[in-house]
Write a protein that holds these residues in place. Sequence first.
Motif, PDB file in Angstrom:
ATOM      1  N   ALA A 195      -9.212  45.293   1.388  1.00 34.61           N
ATOM      2  CA  ALA A 195      -9.987  46.283   1.635  1.00 34.61           C
ATOM      3  C   ALA A 195     -10.930  46.296   2.886  1.00 34.61           C
ATOM      4  CB  ALA A 195     -10.962  46.460   0.296  1.00 34.61           C
ATOM      5  N   LEU A 196     -11.685  45.189   3.457  1.00 35.94           N
ATOM      6  CA  LEU A 196     -12.411  45.160   4.448  1.00 35.94           C
ATOM      7  C   LEU A 196     -11.278  45.483   5.849  1.00 35.94           C
ATOM      8  CD1 LEU A 196     -14.473  42.162   3.667  1.00 35.94           C
ATOM      9  CD2 LEU A 196     -15.489  44.479   3.798  1.00 35.94           C
ATOM     10  N   VAL A 209     -20.950  37.918   2.728  1.00 33.30           N
ATOM     11  CA  VAL A 209     -19.711  38.334   1.942  1.00 33.30           C
ATOM     12  C   VAL A 209     -18.254  38.074   2.588  1.00 33.30           C
ATOM     13  CG1 VAL A 209     -18.594  40.281   0.769  1.00 33.30           C
ATOM     14  CG2 VAL A 209     -20.833  39.843   0.407  1.00 33.30           C
ATOM     15  N   LEU A 210     -18.262  38.521   3.944  1.00 34.62           N
ATOM     16  CA  LEU A 210     -16.858  38.375   4.536  1.00 34.62           C
ATOM     17  C   LEU A 210     -16.709  37.004   4.792  1.00 34.62           C
ATOM     18  CD1 LEU A 210     -14.774  39.964   6.475  1.00 34.62           C
ATOM     19  CD2 LEU A 210     -16.442  39.728   8.349  1.00 34.62           C
ATOM     20  N   VAL A 211     -17.517  36.142   5.167  1.00 36.27           N
ATOM     21  CA  VAL A 211     -17.357  34.726   5.354  1.00 36.27           C
ATOM     22  C   VAL A 211     -16.825  33.978   3.822  1.00 36.27           C
ATOM     23  CG1 VAL A 211     -17.954  32.304   6.210  1.00 36.27           C
ATOM     24  CG2 VAL A 211     -18.555  34.625   7.583  1.00 36.27           C
ATOM     25  N   ASP A 221     -26.986  55.468  13.058  1.00 39.59           N
ATOM     26  CA  ASP A 221     -26.922  54.944  11.516  1.00 39.59           C
ATOM     27  C   ASP A 221     -26.366  53.821  11.494  1.00 39.59           C
ATOM     28  OD1 ASP A 221     -26.180  56.388   8.995  1.00 39.59           O
ATOM     29  OD2 ASP A 221     -24.718  55.296   9.325  1.00 39.59           O
ATOM     30  N   ILE A 222     -27.130  52.937  10.501  1.00 41.33           N
ATOM     31  CA  ILE A 222     -26.822  51.602  10.476  1.00 41.33           C
ATOM     32  C   ILE A 222     -25.392  51.105   9.656  1.00 41.33           C
ATOM     33  CG2 ILE A 222     -27.709  49.335   9.270  1.00 41.33           C
ATOM     34  CD1 ILE A 222     -29.551  49.840  10.915  1.00 41.33           C
ATOM     35  N   PHE A 223     -25.292  52.462   8.569  1.00 38.38           N
ATOM     36  CA  PHE A 223     -23.980  52.197   7.777  1.00 38.38           C
ATOM     37  C   PHE A 223     -22.678  52.182   8.926  1.00 38.38           C
ATOM     38  CE2 PHE A 223     -20.425  54.347   5.515  1.00 38.38           C
ATOM     39  CZ  PHE A 223     -20.072  53.328   4.636  1.00 38.38           C
ATOM     40  N   ALA A 224     -22.714  53.210   9.847  1.00 40.65           N
ATOM     41  CA  ALA A 224     -21.690  53.251  10.829  1.00 40.65           C
ATOM     42  C   ALA A 224     -21.692  52.238  11.534  1.00 40.65           C
ATOM     43  CB  ALA A 224     -21.921  54.562  11.651  1.00 40.65           C
ATOM     44  N   GLN A 225     -22.849  51.754  12.240  1.00 44.53           N
ATOM     45  CA  GLN A 225     -22.751  50.634  13.032  1.00 44.53           C
ATOM     46  C   GLN A 225     -22.204  49.460  12.289  1.00 44.53           C
ATOM     47  OE1 GLN A 225     -26.804  49.615  14.422  1.00 44.53           O
ATOM     48  NE2 GLN A 225     -26.375  51.034  16.022  1.00 44.53           N
ATOM     49  N   LEU A 226     -22.478  49.348  11.069  1.00 47.93           N
ATOM     50  CA  LEU A 226     -21.952  48.069  10.007  1.00 47.93           C
ATOM     51  C   LEU A 226     -20.486  48.271  10.209  1.00 47.93           C
ATOM     52  CD1 LEU A 226     -23.578  46.051   8.899  1.00 47.93           C
ATOM     53  CD2 LEU A 226     -23.256  47.311   6.669  1.00 47.93           C
ATOM     54  N   LEU A 227     -19.826  49.377   9.910  1.00 45.77           N
ATOM     55  CA  LEU A 227     -18.379  49.631   9.881  1.00 45.77           C
ATOM     56  C   LEU A 227     -17.877  49.462  11.145  1.00 45.77           C
ATOM     57  CD1 LEU A 227     -17.715  52.545   7.571  1.00 45.77           C
ATOM     58  CD2 LEU A 227     -18.292  50.181   7.007  1.00 45.77           C
ATOM     59  N   TYR A 228     -18.404  49.744  12.282  1.00 48.79           N
ATOM     60  CA  TYR A 228     -17.859  49.467  13.644  1.00 48.79           C
ATOM     61  C   TYR A 228     -18.104  47.933  14.053  1.00 48.79           C
ATOM     62  CZ  TYR A 228     -16.536  54.383  14.718  1.00 48.79           C
ATOM     63  OH  TYR A 228     -15.992  55.527  14.715  1.00 48.79           O
ATOM     64  N   GLY A 229     -19.094  47.437  13.591  1.00 48.59           N
ATOM     65  CA  GLY A 229     -19.283  45.909  13.625  1.00 48.59           C
ATOM     66  C   GLY A 229     -18.136  45.206  13.002  1.00 48.59           C
ATOM     67  N   LEU A 230     -17.917  45.583  11.902  1.00 43.18           N
ATOM     68  CA  LEU A 230     -16.782  44.835  11.133  1.00 43.18           C
ATOM     69  C   LEU A 230     -15.526  44.826  11.862  1.00 43.18           C
ATOM     70  CD1 LEU A 230     -16.101  43.774   8.259  1.00 43.18           C
ATOM     71  CD2 LEU A 230     -15.425  45.898   7.713  1.00 43.18           C
ATOM     72  N   ARG A 231     -15.271  46.177  12.320  1.00 38.61           N
ATOM     73  CA  ARG A 231     -13.821  46.165  13.428  1.00 38.61           C
ATOM     74  C   ARG A 231     -13.924  45.131  14.370  1.00 38.61           C
ATOM     75  NH1 ARG A 231     -11.415  51.295  13.752  1.00 38.61           N
ATOM     76  NH2 ARG A 231     -10.882  51.720  15.974  1.00 38.61           N
ATOM     77  N   ILE A 273     -10.120  49.113   9.876  1.00 43.47           N
ATOM     78  CA  ILE A 273      -9.051  49.715  10.649  1.00 43.47           C
ATOM     79  C   ILE A 273      -9.698  51.471  10.514  1.00 43.47           C
ATOM     80  CG2 ILE A 273      -6.767  50.629  10.708  1.00 43.47           C
ATOM     81  CD1 ILE A 273      -5.904  47.659   9.523  1.00 43.47           C
ATOM     82  N   PHE A 274      -9.960  51.803   9.239  1.00 44.64           N
ATOM     83  CA  PHE A 274     -10.113  53.295   9.224  1.00 44.64           C
ATOM     84  C   PHE A 274     -11.591  53.648   9.256  1.00 44.64           C
ATOM     85  CE2 PHE A 274      -6.120  52.540   6.900  1.00 44.64           C
ATOM     86  CZ  PHE A 274      -5.490  53.458   7.825  1.00 44.64           C
ATOM     87  N   ALA A 275     -12.597  52.814   9.975  1.00 45.30           N
ATOM     88  CA  ALA A 275     -13.739  53.090  10.047  1.00 45.30           C
ATOM     89  C   ALA A 275     -14.072  54.399  10.600  1.00 45.30           C
ATOM     90  CB  ALA A 275     -14.492  51.852  10.855  1.00 45.30           C
TER      91      ALA A 275
END
Lengths: 581, 351, 330, 327
Positions: free
Chosen positions: D46-47, D304-306, D102-112, D52-54
């Motif tokens: 899912a992550l 969570v990721l780690v 936006d923190i949420f968006a930054q988070l998704l792009y950071g995840l990428r 990928i689809f951020a």
Amino acid sequence: MGKANKGLRLAAVGAVAALALAACGGGSSSSTSGGGEPAKGGTLYYLTNAEQFDQIDPQRIYTGEDLAFFNGTIYRTLTAYKFSPDAAEGTSIVGDLATDTGTATNGGQTWEFTIRDGATFQDGSPVTCADVAYGTSRTFATDVITGGPTYAISMLDIPTLEDGSSAYKGPYTGEGQELFDKAVTCSADGKTITFNLSRPVPDFNYTVTLTAFAPVPKASDTGEKYGDAPVSSGPYKIESNKNGKGGKMVLVRNDKWDPASDDYRKAYPDTWQVDYGLDVKVIDQRLLASSGNDATALANGVEPEQLGVIFKSPTEVNPEFAGRAISELDPYVRYLAINVQKVPNLKIRQAIAVALDRDALRKNAGGDFAGDYADGVIKPNMGVDYAPSGMWETLLGEKVADAGNPELAKKLIAASGEAAPTITFDYPQSPTADKAAAIVVDSLGKAGITAKPNPIEPGQYYGVVFDPEKAHELINAGWGPDWPNASTIIPELFTPTGGFNLSQYDNADFNAAVETAKIEPDRAKQAKMWQDLNTKAMADVVVIPTRFGREQRLVGKQIGPVYLWPAYGSWPYAEMYAVQQ
Amino acid sequence: MAGKANSQRAFLEVSDLSVQFPTEDGIVRAVDGVSFAIERGKTLAIVGESGSGKSVTAQAVMGLINKRNADVSGEVFFDGEDLVAMPEEGLRKLRGNKMAMIFQDPMSSLHPFYRIGDQLTEAVNAHEKVSKASARDRAIEMLHKVGIPAPAKRFDDYPHQFSGGMRQRVMIAMALINSPSLLIADEPTTALDVTVQAQIIELISQLQREFDTAVILITHDLGIVADVADEVAVMYGARVVESGSVDDIFYHPQMPYTLGLLASIPRLNQVPGDRLDPIPGNPPSPLRLPTGCVFNPRCVYQDRVTGDVCQTQRPALEDVGAGHQVRCHLPATERQAVADLTLNLLGRPSR
Amino acid sequence: MSAYVVRRVISMIILLLLLTLVVFILFSLLPADPARLTCGKGCTPEVLEANRHKLGFDLPVIQQYWEFMKGLFVGRIYAADSPSPVVCNAPCLGYSFKRGEEVLVLIKDRLPPTIWLALGAFFLWLAAGISLGIYAALRRGRWQDKTVMGISLAGYSLPSFFLGLMAIFFIVIRLQLLPYPSYVSPFENPIQFFQTMLLPWIVLAILYAAFYMRLTRNQMLEVLGDDYIRTARAKGLPERVVIRKHALRAGLTPIVTAAGLDLAGLLGGAIITESIFSLPGLGSLAVNSVNDADLPVIVGITLVTATFIIVANLIVDLLYAVIDPRVRLV
Amino acid sequence: MVKVALIDGPDSLTGSEVASRSLRKIVWTRLRRDKLAMVCLFILIALYLIAIFAPVICGLLGVDPYSFDKESISDSGGGPVGTWGGISTEHPLGVEWGTGRDIFAQLLYGLRISLLIATTATILTVFFGTVLGIISGYAGGKTDAVIGRTMDLILAFPFLLIILAMSGVLTQRLTALGVPDGNPSRITYLIIVLSIFGWPYLARIVRGQVLSVREREFVEASIAMGASRYRILFKEILPNLWAPILVYATLTLPTYVGTEAALSFLGVGVLPPDTSFGGMLGNSVSYFSVVPSYLFIPGVVLVVLVVTFNLVGDAVRDALDPRAGRV
């Protein structure tokens, strides 16, 4: 470290000295005096994130806060600024080591100062003209005495060689010593010192407030290492100094200092202690708590997260901290320099300026806590030298909103005859600066300009951007004047001989006008010339001024007086005290 | 294999011993209802393939199975006491004292960090309060007995300074140092050179005579069995499938698996280059023992049994002679026929 | 053995030489001109050249390297031909003009906090890691084991800086159980020292203990399955002797290696922990020097740290030979 | 005395069973039975999908990590308007101090960026570690010595310090080599240095495995039959190494996620306007006593990721070698 500690607070603006003049610009006046009567004795603590002073050697100090601190404690200078929160009074000078503020003859080309009786070094020997002359001569040893102001070189009547360097090479090699001895002469009794200048300098008595003109006993000079054990002429002397995190500098009373010879310094505390390398958060927490020794501690900055705790608004302190906090316009102007060598097309430079979202930049820096929008490099608190440049009203063709105008920028690019440019933005890295860079990238992007951020480690920053090969198109910078005359701004920033010409600006007409203004004896006329030059530089978009900076400070509960000394935009160190209990 | 006259029970009598290990992949039945008995001074050989449960049986007797990880049921009467029901501390006092064990791999069975002398005296001190000097004397004497040259000197050597055979001698010395009345030797020679194997077996027999020890010899080497054992129990798929005297097993085998084992022994009269006759198929997984007779998937004679009892019914242990028992659904006559057929084909094994 | 040590020391020195060379070449690529950084405002080309000469940056890299190596043994004089030469006595690790101090002195100054941090954390994590690891191994598969392994998983999944910041947030800011960390020498103010070091010790110890719990547990499980443990039990030794004498001795041996190397690594400075808790150690000196492009200091720290690691390797190997009689040093 | 020839195979309880089924199938069966691992595997997938689809997800929610929302921050000080870092329907996880991004968006792009760097670096590490480990173990002699010394050298370096100190110059070199300026160069730099400092660990493991596998009969048999070196290395030896390599890879990935975050925290991360977990956490330092969500949101996601990566890694190892891991 890059992100966790925000780097040296001092370095945030850059290696610039500062002093700000007169006039109540910006309408800020939250300055309050700390409550209570001065007590003789005690220890005052100076908490700093810096791990050391940039320089301790008097001829090498060139940072506003450090000049104020060392001038107030260990280095007497011929003249010095009055202590007052008032912008006009606080930037006027009085005699210090000299009996008065000096006498100009020869149309301002010759200056004479008489040294007070009873002024001594820490070993008890009297301060003489020879010591002042020797101190001044050290500036010429540019391979040893680095980092300090070089006004002695540019102003004294000593010929220059073909390569532009002075024919006098300083006291260590002694090459050209006779030239210096002709330029700086002492009377037979050693009481009077005369400076012969190469051109009229109407405000040379302001120049000698710099510790670069402080006396140094020749016998004690250790050259490069003089800063390790400098000889004090003030009320304190360095007892110990250990740089680095956890290190501290301790100043104790200089018992050879005669109060009768010095009506300038109050010398209340017995001891000054500078604590180096403290985390900025730790400094804030300690001052907020103000317990124990921290009650008589001061620092020179507040982290943004604490602003809301301490202040109601940029001009009003919360009652809890009344008398302990200040929020004042500082001496600095923040701007982005445009490298005109790399962006020669005026329309493109205009487009960059027009596209920039200065509103977002200011908000990122702290909104109205961070200061006012700037329209030039001369700040309103410079007094007579300031006049609105009209940069954002008329200079760019039409009124430009603080948030920028991408449409107008696009039009300007279209008119430039060039494609939309790709530029790189150099800035000293910090979390806040990273966000500012994001704003630059985003807002220029809206006008079709591709900007690439280039973060540089703060300590390496000026080393990189002063290198014409390594500097890019857009360069983050800040500047404050050395004394209340735009002669310490315009020539420094916009002429090839200036020390801070990040824009690489070299315009023959402009240079000529600067030379004329420099020697103009009529201060009012001179001010008008600086105003015009400021406007001219803005019209040429050599820099994009973003902000007339404002700063906030907090001290402990039992220290005073609490005001920002306009002279250096610093604490008035020489008259600070622990509050009487 | 009845008990001796002067006692209700044999010296060591194991009955219906089962050991099960619960694992992630299911319950492993390592030992499933095993029974046998042995008297002092006698040797019982337990024979079987790897994974047939013989080692686990031995460890269960010694109380070395961790009861936290396994279910042990049944009875193990040792000199009149039930070891299965005995608390750990009681077992510990017996181990290394009245009963001792030597293991398959002498290379890894000695602690690599301690001098062998210390490891020997430790065994003494675990059960008796003796002075350091006398423990040392006893250890050196024991080392001498097992044939270590210059034992006093080697007392201070580390295991890695010994050869495999010498280490196994040290192991034997350690096992016998407290004169146990039961010695379990778990494949004591498998890891050793052929020439050394004989010496070790001889050493065990010799010491057995000296101490009047009961020995359980666990092996897959029928050759050794023929040489030293008095009784033999053949294990397959966690069960004893046939047991009896050496003569019973070698001359009157009843169970097809035993026949298979015998058939796979290389013989002197064998034509060189002839392949041995292996039993077809693989031993069963203890995770999924076959239903019915555990040997049925590999048994070539099950067509001689009517119906599907081989697949469905577990054969009972059946007495076929004095002390000779077998688990097989083949009718007695068929068993005899099959055995005769095989043995005639093979010729009688050499002893 | 002594021949072995001599050979190891020689190869160690070769490795260090190689390392210094690599460090020199790497850092000669850096963009900031160190000469310019000490030149300041009003810098002219000839001053720049003079500075470059003073710092020795006008020499080719290999020669700089040679000067550096020479300085290590016979000391070094910077700007010998200038009116105010700077003397750096042997062993000279370089001179920081930025800080106006010999690199060796700087490193010596910064070493104590780093050593305190490393040692305190070291003992904490060994105590916690090994005891919990053994406990888990002995309770294998039961809830105690699962709990310990859960703690371990959490421990090594937490990034050190997040753990450190959380500690500051909860313990210092919210609960105000401890003051803001501010390092002092233990001899000067032991209470403040402990107040400052407590969180960094715990944070570092958690990170390392997580790893040691696992390592110890797995080692113990492996050893407990070894034949000689079965032998020890068959001898009738009490279980606690089996565990303490036989299993621990063998099981903890590999941990000696890991612990020695980890301690050595930490002595080179825990960059992140020191930064977060603003400890004036080698790690923060290193980061500040990177920010200042203070090359002599960076080179010095790199070498000192690498030396720690290489020497620790040797010590661990020697120690190993003492612990494990099978290991022969040849 | 003679041995019974039919007896063969390892003397372990499950030995015969293992031999009868394919290892891969067993591993998969064991993994599928591990409920926790399956949940984690699901989360990981899912992550990755989210990463990928951020842009699509952000688009659907009407947020993006670059645009400034000046309305959402105060003009006095630049702090977010509202509680918990300005959490609102518009900004599900609040906004950044000073910019209103936006923190949420930054988070998704950071995840990428995190996953891109960690995954690629893991692949490179495994590649170099395996190849050099095999060469080192198989070739022996001088080659082995050279590779061995190189590993010693690399492992002796204080790698965090070196990565910090070299980031500027090496990023520039990469740009000079033709990697696009800016983030592509920086990300490439991170991937390369992580791989450079990571491969020796795996190479040591692989080398050890190769040494033991090399001695086994089937390899000797191949050599005797005159098989080519390539064939021996990749057809005979490599298939025996995949278990340790797989375990190493699954446990290295989370380490790299953490290291990348630490480096970004120290300032060697991606350039603005992009940001990553470490960068967000680094930014939080100045504000978290006032806005703790700046610390906790990226911190918790990172953990969570780690943790999920580690749990899957543990499960894979247990499945491959049940003795070593949990019970």
